[in-house]
Scaffold this active site. Structure first.
Site, short mmCIF file in Angstrom:
data_model
loop_
_atom_site.label_atom_id
_atom_site.label_comp_id
_atom_site.label_asym_id
_atom_site.label_seq_id
_atom_site.Cartn_x
_atom_site.Cartn_y
_atom_site.Cartn_z
N GLU A 270 8.62 12.47 -19.43
CA GLU A 270 7.85 13.29 -18.75
C GLU A 270 8.76 14.10 -17.62
OE1 GLU A 270 4.27 12.04 -16.81
OE2 GLU A 270 3.86 14.26 -16.53
N LYS B 267 6.84 14.64 -23.08
CA LYS B 267 5.76 15.09 -22.43
C LYS B 267 6.04 16.13 -21.25
CE LYS B 267 1.80 13.60 -19.33
NZ LYS B 267 1.03 12.55 -19.17
N GLY C 269 -1.20 19.40 -15.32
CA GLY C 269 -0.38 20.01 -14.17
C GLY C 269 -1.23 20.76 -13.00
N ARG D 63 -5.59 15.09 -15.33
CA ARG D 63 -6.68 15.94 -14.73
C ARG D 63 -7.80 16.78 -15.58
NH1 ARG D 63 -2.80 18.25 -10.26
NH2 ARG D 63 -1.28 17.52 -11.99
P1 13P Z 1 -2.06 16.03 -15.39
O1 13P Z 1 -2.53 16.27 -16.64
O2 13P Z 1 -3.00 15.88 -14.36
O3 13P Z 1 -0.72 16.89 -14.85
O4 13P Z 1 -1.30 14.48 -15.32
C1 13P Z 1 -0.64 14.14 -16.47
C2 13P Z 1 0.22 13.03 -16.00
O5 13P Z 1 0.17 11.94 -16.65
C3 13P Z 1 1.15 13.28 -14.84
O6 13P Z 1 2.18 12.35 -14.78
#
Ligand code: 13P
Length: 340
Positions: A177, A219, A262, A294
Site C-alpha cells: 500500500e 493497494k 483515503g 473509512r
Molecule cells: P481508508 O480507506 O480509510 O483510506 O483506509 C484504508 C487503509 O487501510 C489505510 O491503510
C-alpha cells in the site's frame, strides 16, 4: 515458500465481486475516530466496535477478507470466540496490519517513512500461526511544494518490498500500500504524475527483492485532485486517470488492485470504483476492487456511537456500504442504491 498457496490466497481475495474491509486502525487512529464522536477511547470500546463489525450478518457475501490490527487479532466476542474464528465462519479471510506506522524521515522535512521491518519475520510467523493469511503495510507520500522527493519515495518503496518478501516467505500474501495522500490543492495531473512515479519505484523495488507479483495485491490511492483543488473531477475522469496510471506502472502479473478510500466520502468512493468497472471504462488486466476503511465503516461508526442499542442499525449501515461496493465492482452501483 509455497507459491501456489500464495497465488490461491491472492486470487480468492480479489476474485469474484467481493472486496476487502480494512478494520486495522492502530489504537491511536481508532481512538481519534472515536474521540471525534465522543465514544470512549478504551480497549473495551475498541473490542465492542470490532465485534459489531465481525458479527454483522451477511458480511461475507460482499467481503472476502478483513484486515485486523495486533490488538484486534487477539480479541474475542462477548461470547468468547476469537474474531479470527468468527470471520472464518463467515467465509472471510483474516489479514493483519504489520507496519508500525509512518514516522518523520530524517533529513526530509514534511516527509515520512513507514517503520516495522525489525523483527518482522518473527511477528509475521506468529500472525500466520493465529490464522492470518495476508498482511498489510502502508506507506504515505505527501504532495506539496517540492515534495515528494525521490529520496522519500525510494525509502518507502524499499521498505514495502522488504516487507512483501518477508510476508511471502512466511506464506502470507502481502498487500502493498503506497498511499499518495489527498491533502492539498494540487490538481488531477499532479496526482497522476506522483502516483506514477511512486508505483514505478515500488515495482522496481519489488522486483529487486524478488517478490512474486502473482502472490501479492496492490493497494493504491485512486488518482484524484487534492481535497482543496478548486477543480474537482467527475467519477469518469478519475476512473480514466487511475486506470491509465496503473496500466503504465502495475504489471499484469498482479492479480488484483484494491483501492484505499483515503478520506473520500463513502458515496464518492463507491461511485468512482464503479466508474472503473463499467463496460465503457478503460480496461486493465487486473481485478479492480476495494480495501476501504473509512468509506465502509464511517457511516456505521456514526450510528453506533458506543451504544449497545445502536448495534443493529450500525451493522445495517456497514452491510449497506459493503453491498454498494460489491455492486461497484460489477459496475452496477448507482446513486439510487443509497436511497433503499
Ligand atoms: P481508508 O480507506 O480509510 O483510506 O483506509 C484504508 C487503509 O487501510 C489505510 O491503510
Amino acid at each position: 515458500m509455497n507459491a501456489q498457496a500464495l497465488i490461491d490466497t491472492a486470487s480468492s481475495l480479489v476474485g469474484g465481486d467481493k472486496g476487502l474491509l480494512a478494520m486495522d486502525e492502530s489504537n491511536p487512529t481508532c481512538n481519534k475516530r472515536f474521540a471525534a464522536l465522543s465514544i470512549p477511547q478504551t480497549v473495551e470500546a475498541r473490542r465492542a466496535y470490532r465485534e459489531l463489525i465481525v458479527t454483522t450478518p451477511g458480511l461475507g457475501a460482499s467481503i472476502s477478507g478483513a484486515i485486523l490490527y495486533d490488538e484486534t487479532i487477539r480479541q474475542k466476542t462477548g461470547g468468547g470466540s476469537l474474531f479470527v474464528e468468527v470471520l472464518q465462519q463467515a467465509g472471510i479471510v483474516t489479514g493483519i496490519k504489520v507496519d508500525t506506522g509512518a514516522k518523520n524521515l530524517a533529513g526530509f522535512p514534511g516527509e515520512k517513512v513507514t517503520e516495522g521491518l525489525d523483527g518482522l519475520a518473527a511477528r509475521v510467523q506468529e500472525y500466520a500461526g493465529m490464522g492470518a493469511r495476508f498482511a498489510k503495510w502502508r506507506a504515505v507520500i505527501a504532495i506539496d511544494a517540492g515534495i515528494p522527493t525521490q529520496g522519500c519515495i525510494d525509502a518507502n518503496a524499499h521498505a514495502l518490498a522488504r516487507y512483501a518478501a518477508i510476508c511471502q516467505e512466511a506464506g502470507l500474501v502481502p498487500i502493498v500500500e503506497p498511499e499518495v495522500l489527498m491533502e492539498g490543492s494540487h490538481d488531477l495531473q499532479r496526482c497522476f504524475d506522483v502516483t506514477g512515479q511512486v508505483l514505478h519505484a515500488v515495482f522496481n523495488q519489488l522486483h529487486g527483492q524478488r517478490v512474486m507479483l502473482e502472490g501479492m495485491i496492490l493497494k493504491p490511492n485512486m488518482v484524484l485532485p487534492g481535497k482543496h483543488c478548486p477543480h474537482q473531477s467527475d467519477a469518469t475522469q478519475i476512473a480514466d486517470a487511475t486506470i491509465r496510471c496503473l496500466r503504465r506502472t502495475a504489471p499484469a502479473a498482479v492479480p488484483g488492485i484494491a483501492f484505499l478510500s483515503g478520506g473520500q466520502s463513502a458515496e464518492l468512493a463507491s461511485a468512482r470504483l464503479n466508474a472503473m468497472n463499467v463496460p465503457s471504462a478503460v480496461k486493465g488486466p487486473w481485478a479492480l476492487t476495494f480495501s476501504f476503511a473509512r468509506a465502509i465503516q464511517q457511516p456505521a461508526l456514526a450510528i453506533w456511537l458506543g451504544e449497545d442499542a445502536n448495534v443493529q442499525a450500525a451493522q445495517q449501515a456497514l452491510l449497506h456500504r459493503a453491498k454498494c461496493n460489491r455492486a461497484a465492482r460489477r459496475g452496477e452501483y448507482n446513486a439510487a442504491m443509497e436511497r433503499t
